[in-house]
Scaffold this motif. Structure first.
Motif, short mmCIF file in Angstrom:
data_model
loop_
_atom_site.label_atom_id
_atom_site.label_comp_id
_atom_site.label_asym_id
_atom_site.label_seq_id
_atom_site.Cartn_x
_atom_site.Cartn_y
_atom_site.Cartn_z
N LEU A 4 0.78 -1.27 -0.03
CA LEU A 4 -0.06 -0.12 0.02
C LEU A 4 0.77 1.22 0.03
O LEU A 4 1.75 1.50 0.93
CB LEU A 4 -0.87 0.12 1.03
CG LEU A 4 -1.95 1.14 1.30
CD1 LEU A 4 -3.32 0.54 1.85
CD2 LEU A 4 -1.59 2.28 2.08
N TYR A 5 0.63 2.27 -0.89
CA TYR A 5 1.31 3.42 -0.96
C TYR A 5 0.48 4.55 -0.51
O TYR A 5 -0.64 4.79 -0.86
CB TYR A 5 1.82 3.73 -2.54
CG TYR A 5 2.98 2.74 -2.78
CD1 TYR A 5 4.39 2.75 -2.71
CD2 TYR A 5 2.34 1.46 -3.47
CE1 TYR A 5 5.20 1.93 -3.04
CE2 TYR A 5 3.44 0.59 -3.72
CZ TYR A 5 4.72 0.72 -3.56
OH TYR A 5 5.64 -0.27 -3.88
N ASP A 6 0.79 5.51 0.24
CA ASP A 6 0.26 6.65 0.61
C ASP A 6 0.23 7.80 -0.36
O ASP A 6 1.61 8.45 -0.40
CB ASP A 6 0.67 7.15 1.93
CG ASP A 6 -0.18 8.26 2.49
OD1 ASP A 6 -0.94 8.83 1.71
OD2 ASP A 6 0.04 8.76 3.61
N CYS A 7 -0.57 8.17 -1.03
CA CYS A 7 -0.32 9.04 -2.22
C CYS A 7 -0.34 10.41 -1.98
O CYS A 7 -0.31 11.42 -2.85
CB CYS A 7 -1.33 8.47 -3.47
SG CYS A 7 -1.01 7.15 -4.24
N TYR A 169 -1.89 -1.30 -3.83
CA TYR A 169 -3.18 -0.37 -3.33
C TYR A 169 -2.27 1.04 -3.25
O TYR A 169 -1.41 1.28 -2.83
CB TYR A 169 -3.44 -0.79 -2.05
CG TYR A 169 -4.32 -2.20 -1.75
CD1 TYR A 169 -5.53 -2.17 -1.61
CD2 TYR A 169 -3.30 -3.33 -1.81
CE1 TYR A 169 -6.24 -3.47 -1.80
CE2 TYR A 169 -4.13 -4.55 -1.54
CZ TYR A 169 -5.43 -4.45 -1.53
OH TYR A 169 -6.15 -5.93 -1.53
N LEU A 170 -3.16 1.90 -4.15
CA LEU A 170 -2.96 3.38 -4.20
C LEU A 170 -3.84 3.94 -3.14
O LEU A 170 -4.99 4.21 -3.47
CB LEU A 170 -2.91 3.83 -5.64
CG LEU A 170 -1.85 3.24 -6.38
CD1 LEU A 170 -1.96 3.95 -7.85
CD2 LEU A 170 -0.25 3.49 -6.00
N ASP A 171 -3.57 4.68 -2.00
CA ASP A 171 -4.36 5.36 -1.02
C ASP A 171 -4.17 6.63 -1.54
O ASP A 171 -3.31 7.52 -1.19
CB ASP A 171 -3.59 4.87 0.25
CG ASP A 171 -4.62 5.50 1.44
OD1 ASP A 171 -5.51 6.28 0.89
OD2 ASP A 171 -4.20 5.48 2.70
N GLY A 172 -5.46 7.28 -1.88
CA GLY A 172 -5.54 8.47 -2.16
C GLY A 172 -6.47 9.12 -1.32
O GLY A 172 -7.01 10.36 -1.45
#
Length: 216
Positions: A4-7, A169-172
């Motif tokens: 998961l990446y915090d965008c 997972y892209l966290d927007g």
């Protein structure tokens, strides 16, 4: 193992978009934020990836997957023709919360489920989604939830339901109220509103200059 990446963090966003693009190109699944709900997506032209998407959602091909695009002009290469009604809706509501159903170009080698020769297209109004789509091209995308469960309004909610079936997972951030897109069917002689969601029937009718019908 999924990541998961915090965008909201510039470095995480850059790394996340690169990881998501790599995953899509290698036939894996990603979760992305959109302006409606979070979506689970893959390369629209990779039949194996689309089948994996449906399996992750516990859904069959009788409920086909729509396609997200990153620009207005992307629609031209995906459909048989672009009627005036479609141009008006694209200009009025894209990027945004309106999906358009049209006959797809017969030359396209894709398998989105039992579409009966049609495709549902939308350009989302979310910078992360648009940046990824402009990098990898059209993506088959469905709501990021298992069939019968609520759509995910956050990346964590999507991860709780889909787990390791998704590579990236892209966290927007939260999407707000999980309101689906409206769907207009332009495959017949008259436009038909298949689902009234974020865009009202009246707004669609006003944009087209004609009354939009309900399904028969």
């Amino acid at each position: 193992m999924s990541t998961l990446y915090d965008c909201s963090l510039p470095e995480d966003r850059q790394d996340g978009l690169a990881a998501a693009a790599g995953a899509v190109r290698s036939g894996r699944l990603v979760v992305i934020p959109t302006d409606t709900v979070y979506g689970i997506g893959c390369d629209a032209f990779d039949g194996g990836a689309v089948r994996a998407l449906l399996e992750a959602k516990n859904r069959g091909p009788d409920m086909p997957v729509g396609v997200l695009v990153g620009s207005w002009t992307a629609i031209d290469g995906l459909v048989l023709s672009v009627p005036d009604h479609a141009r008006k809706l694209v200009e009025a509501f894209w990027p945004g919360d309106l999906s358009i159903v049209l006959p797809h170009a017969p030359s396209l080698a894709w398998d989105l489920g039992q579409t009966r020769g049609t495709v549902m297209l939308r350009m989302p109004l979310h910078p992360v989604a648009i940046e990824l789509l402009r990098d990898v091209g059209p993506m088959a995308v469905s709501s990021a939830n298992r069939s019968g469960h609520p759509p995910a309004a956050t990346a964590e909610e999507a991860r709780d339901q889909l787990g390791e079936s998704v590579a990236v997972y892209l966290d927007g951030g939260p999407t707000g109220d999980p309101v689906p897109s409206s769907i207009v069917d332009l495959t017949g002689s008259d436009p038909v509103l298949l689902r009234e969601g974020a865009v009202s029937r009246q707004d669609v009718s006003d944009a087209l200059g004609v009354e939009v019908l309900s399904p028969a």
